[in-house]
Design a protein around this motif. Structure first.
Motif, PDB file in Angstrom:
ATOM      1  N   ARG A  88      11.393  14.542  50.564  1.00 34.55           N
ATOM      2  CA  ARG A  88      12.241  14.742  51.529  1.00 34.55           C
ATOM      3  C   ARG A  88      12.036  16.185  51.836  1.00 34.55           C
ATOM      4  N   ARG A  89      12.057  16.572  53.124  1.00 33.45           N
ATOM      5  CA  ARG A  89      11.819  18.049  53.553  1.00 33.45           C
ATOM      6  C   ARG A  89      12.807  18.944  53.101  1.00 33.45           C
ATOM      7  N   GLU A  90      14.185  18.497  53.089  1.00 37.25           N
ATOM      8  CA  GLU A  90      15.173  19.566  52.921  1.00 37.25           C
ATOM      9  C   GLU A  90      15.548  19.538  51.262  1.00 37.25           C
ATOM     10  N   ASP A  91      14.815  18.932  50.557  1.00 35.13           N
ATOM     11  CA  ASP A  91      14.684  19.168  49.092  1.00 35.13           C
ATOM     12  C   ASP A  91      13.573  20.310  48.796  1.00 35.13           C
ATOM     13  N   SER A  92      12.612  20.587  49.817  1.00 34.48           N
ATOM     14  CA  SER A  92      11.567  21.663  49.342  1.00 34.48           C
ATOM     15  C   SER A  92      12.115  22.934  48.909  1.00 34.48           C
ATOM     16  N   LYS A  93      13.479  23.217  49.370  1.00 33.23           N
ATOM     17  CA  LYS A  93      14.042  24.560  48.999  1.00 33.23           C
ATOM     18  C   LYS A  93      14.772  24.732  47.937  1.00 33.23           C
ATOM     19  N   VAL A  94      14.835  23.580  47.005  1.00 33.72           N
ATOM     20  CA  VAL A  94      15.880  23.360  45.894  1.00 33.72           C
ATOM     21  C   VAL A  94      15.585  24.756  44.917  1.00 33.72           C
ATOM     22  N   LEU A  95      14.296  24.888  44.564  1.00 33.92           N
ATOM     23  CA  LEU A  95      14.176  25.945  43.291  1.00 33.92           C
ATOM     24  C   LEU A  95      14.199  27.438  44.068  1.00 33.92           C
ATOM     25  N   MET A  96      13.822  27.471  45.495  1.00 33.18           N
ATOM     26  CA  MET A  96      14.124  28.682  46.076  1.00 33.18           C
ATOM     27  C   MET A  96      15.262  29.008  46.144  1.00 33.18           C
ATOM     28  N   VAL A  97      16.317  28.333  46.207  1.00 40.03           N
ATOM     29  CA  VAL A  97      18.062  28.529  46.402  1.00 40.03           C
ATOM     30  C   VAL A  97      18.130  28.839  44.920  1.00 40.03           C
ATOM     31  N   ALA A  98      17.751  28.083  43.945  1.00 42.62           N
ATOM     32  CA  ALA A  98      18.225  28.401  42.520  1.00 42.62           C
ATOM     33  C   ALA A  98      17.525  29.682  41.994  1.00 42.62           C
ATOM     34  N   GLY A  99      16.379  30.068  42.325  1.00 42.64           N
ATOM     35  CA  GLY A  99      16.051  31.518  42.238  1.00 42.64           C
ATOM     36  C   GLY A  99      16.847  32.564  42.748  1.00 42.64           C
ATOM     37  N   ALA A 100      17.110  32.391  43.938  1.00 44.26           N
ATOM     38  CA  ALA A 100      18.223  33.459  44.665  1.00 44.26           C
ATOM     39  C   ALA A 100      19.339  33.349  43.846  1.00 44.26           C
ATOM     40  N   ALA A 101      20.009  32.293  43.625  1.00 43.05           N
ATOM     41  CA  ALA A 101      21.260  32.185  42.739  1.00 43.05           C
ATOM     42  C   ALA A 101      21.043  33.007  41.449  1.00 43.05           C
ATOM     43  N   ALA A 102      19.912  32.895  40.681  1.00 42.23           N
ATOM     44  CA  ALA A 102      19.667  33.382  39.579  1.00 42.23           C
ATOM     45  C   ALA A 102      19.574  34.934  39.787  1.00 42.23           C
ATOM     46  N   GLY A 103      18.870  35.457  41.018  1.00 43.02           N
ATOM     47  CA  GLY A 103      18.695  36.869  41.134  1.00 43.02           C
ATOM     48  C   GLY A 103      20.065  37.525  41.452  1.00 43.02           C
ATOM     49  N   VAL A 104      20.993  36.883  42.150  1.00 39.25           N
ATOM     50  CA  VAL A 104      22.353  37.725  42.350  1.00 39.25           C
ATOM     51  C   VAL A 104      23.135  37.408  41.011  1.00 39.25           C
ATOM     52  N   ALA A 105      22.980  36.305  40.280  1.00 43.55           N
ATOM     53  CA  ALA A 105      23.692  36.198  39.129  1.00 43.55           C
ATOM     54  C   ALA A 105      23.133  37.431  37.988  1.00 43.55           C
ATOM     55  N   ALA A 106      21.833  37.516  38.213  1.00 43.32           N
ATOM     56  CA  ALA A 106      21.485  38.638  37.040  1.00 43.32           C
ATOM     57  C   ALA A 106      21.836  40.243  37.324  1.00 43.32           C
ATOM     58  N   ILE A 107      21.846  40.323  38.953  1.00 39.21           N
ATOM     59  CA  ILE A 107      22.054  42.031  39.208  1.00 39.21           C
ATOM     60  C   ILE A 107      23.471  42.005  39.145  1.00 39.21           C
ATOM     61  N   PHE A 108      24.352  41.205  39.568  1.00 38.32           N
ATOM     62  CA  PHE A 108      25.684  41.298  39.531  1.00 38.32           C
ATOM     63  C   PHE A 108      26.499  40.908  38.138  1.00 38.32           C
ATOM     64  N   LYS A 109      25.898  40.318  37.402  1.00 42.82           N
ATOM     65  CA  LYS A 109      26.324  39.758  36.130  1.00 42.82           C
ATOM     66  C   LYS A 109      27.538  38.886  36.410  1.00 42.82           C
ATOM     67  N   ALA A 110      27.292  37.995  37.372  1.00 44.22           N
ATOM     68  CA  ALA A 110      28.252  36.995  37.479  1.00 44.22           C
ATOM     69  C   ALA A 110      27.697  35.651  38.228  1.00 44.22           C
ATOM     70  N   PRO A 111      27.635  34.708  37.105  1.00 43.73           N
ATOM     71  CA  PRO A 111      26.822  33.471  37.274  1.00 43.73           C
ATOM     72  C   PRO A 111      27.413  32.592  38.421  1.00 43.73           C
ATOM     73  N   ALA A 112      28.475  32.357  38.527  1.00 40.62           N
ATOM     74  CA  ALA A 112      29.191  31.633  39.780  1.00 40.62           C
ATOM     75  C   ALA A 112      29.049  32.512  40.827  1.00 40.62           C
ATOM     76  N   THR A 113      29.299  33.716  41.048  1.00 38.79           N
ATOM     77  CA  THR A 113      28.963  34.309  42.320  1.00 38.79           C
ATOM     78  C   THR A 113      27.551  34.312  42.709  1.00 38.79           C
ATOM     79  N   GLY A 114      26.724  34.079  41.857  1.00 33.14           N
ATOM     80  CA  GLY A 114      25.226  34.060  42.173  1.00 33.14           C
ATOM     81  C   GLY A 114      24.933  32.654  42.806  1.00 33.14           C
TER      82      GLY A 114
END
Length: 343
Positions: A144-170
């Motif tokens: 499914r085309r909409e599932d092609s961004k799953v890991l991109m979004v997961a990586g973005a969440a990890a990046g924000v969580a890492a820099i802010f030290k806040a997993p839920a915020t990421g």
């Protein structure tokens, strides 16, 4: 709980989503930790020990280096990081262009390490999204085309969580920024897992010290509640003005050549640094703004000094964007809100 409602509908390959999301989080945590260590500790903090003249001129040098990196190494890439993520999120089936990642990340080091008044969250999110995109290719094309961004979004969440030290915020930041329809709910679990893994990995290198410390238990009554309402309205109007100025700055960065915009932006940043040093005995106008937050938490600041620092930070952030600097805009907004609250 039925996980099928929040997992990508990718047939048998969905069993690989969560392990790959965890790997994305770990790799992003390592990358963000390295980015922050190099940019903040090895460059910016050493810059603070140099004479004021060097600190004032450094942002112009950083913008120059960033422009050269984006032009030559990045093939005339624009300085967008978070905007690039949001744009690509809505290009279903079209992967993020990874060829420009090294240029944008190195330009982020040059911008932020030399005192550009932007945040670390933009490059961190972009780095995570790029890592997720690369691993998405390992996973293979999604049915499914909409599932092609799953890991991109997961990586973005990890990046924000890492820099802010806040997993839920990421996870919330990565999903809320580009969200438009109900498909994003299937990215929630991979984003949460990647954010948690990114946070744990980053703090293993950087420690768990908060970005800024809030202490004490201030009294709370209806006066504080009314003040919060007024502050919220002021921040809302201020955010609109801030967005307007940044929109104009982005147009300058996109439409004016670096030979013109970089010297003008560098001169504005130099002036902001000198005025800040004259008023506060320290260069609070430049850098990501964490030192400004530390200043805000100190008591008994005169209102004119708070207003002046608010204006200096606005000028510095706008000049950095107009000069083609690479960095995030969330932290500058936080700084502006903190200064309004202090006033």
């Amino acid at each position: 709980m039925d996980l099928s409602a929040i997992l990508p509908r990718s047939g048998g390959s969905s069993r690989r989503v969560l392990p790959l999301a965890a790997v994305t989080g770990v790799l992003t945590g390592v990358g963000v930790a390295g980015f922050e260590w190099l940019t903040r500790e090895q460059i910016f903090e050493r810059l603070l020990d140099t004479p004021l003249a060097v600190q004032a001129l450094a942002p112009a040098i950083g913008l120059t280096v960033a422009a050269l990196l984006l032009w030559y190494l990045g093939g005339r890439a624009n300085p967008a990081t978070s905007d690039e993520y949001i744009k690509n999120f809505h290009e279903a089936g079209q992967p993020m262009d990874l060829r420009k990642v090294p240029a944008r990340m190195l330009a982020g080091v040059a911008t932020l390490g030399t005192g550009g008044a932007l945040g670390f969250e933009g490059p961190s999110l972009y780095l995570g999204a790029s890592i997720g995109t690369a691993l998405q290719r390992v996973r293979g094309p999604a049915p499914r085309r909409e599932d092609s961004k799953v890991l991109m979004v997961a990586g973005a969440a990890a990046g924000v969580a890492a820099i802010f030290k806040a997993p839920a915020t990421g996870a919330v930041f990565a999903l809320e920024s580009p969200y438009r329809d109900d498909n994003a709910r299937r990215m929630l679990l991979p984003a949460l897992l990647a954010a948690a893994c990114g946070y744990v990995t980053a703090v293993a290198f950087l420690g768990t010290d908060p970005l800024f410390t809030v202490q004490g238990s201030p009294p709370f009554d209806f006066r504080e509640l009314g003040g919060a309402v007024v502050l919220g309205l002021l921040c809302g109007f201020g955010a609109r003005g801030f967005a307007w100025s940044l929109d104009r700055a982005k147009r300058v960065a996109a439409g004016v050549g670096p030979l013109v915009r970089v010297p003008i932006a560098g001169a504005a940043l130099c002036a902001a640094a000198l005025v800040s040093a004259w008023l506060y005995g320290d260069d609070l106008a430049l850098g990501s703004g964490y030192r400004t937050l530390a200043w805000v938490t100190e008591p008994n600041h005169a209102l004119p000094l708070i207003g002046a620092l608010f204006a200096l930070r606005l000028v510095a952030t706008t000049a950095t964007v107009a000069g083609g600097g690479v960095g995030g805009l969330f932290i500058p907004l936080v700084i502006a809100g903190a200064l309004l609250g202090d006033g």
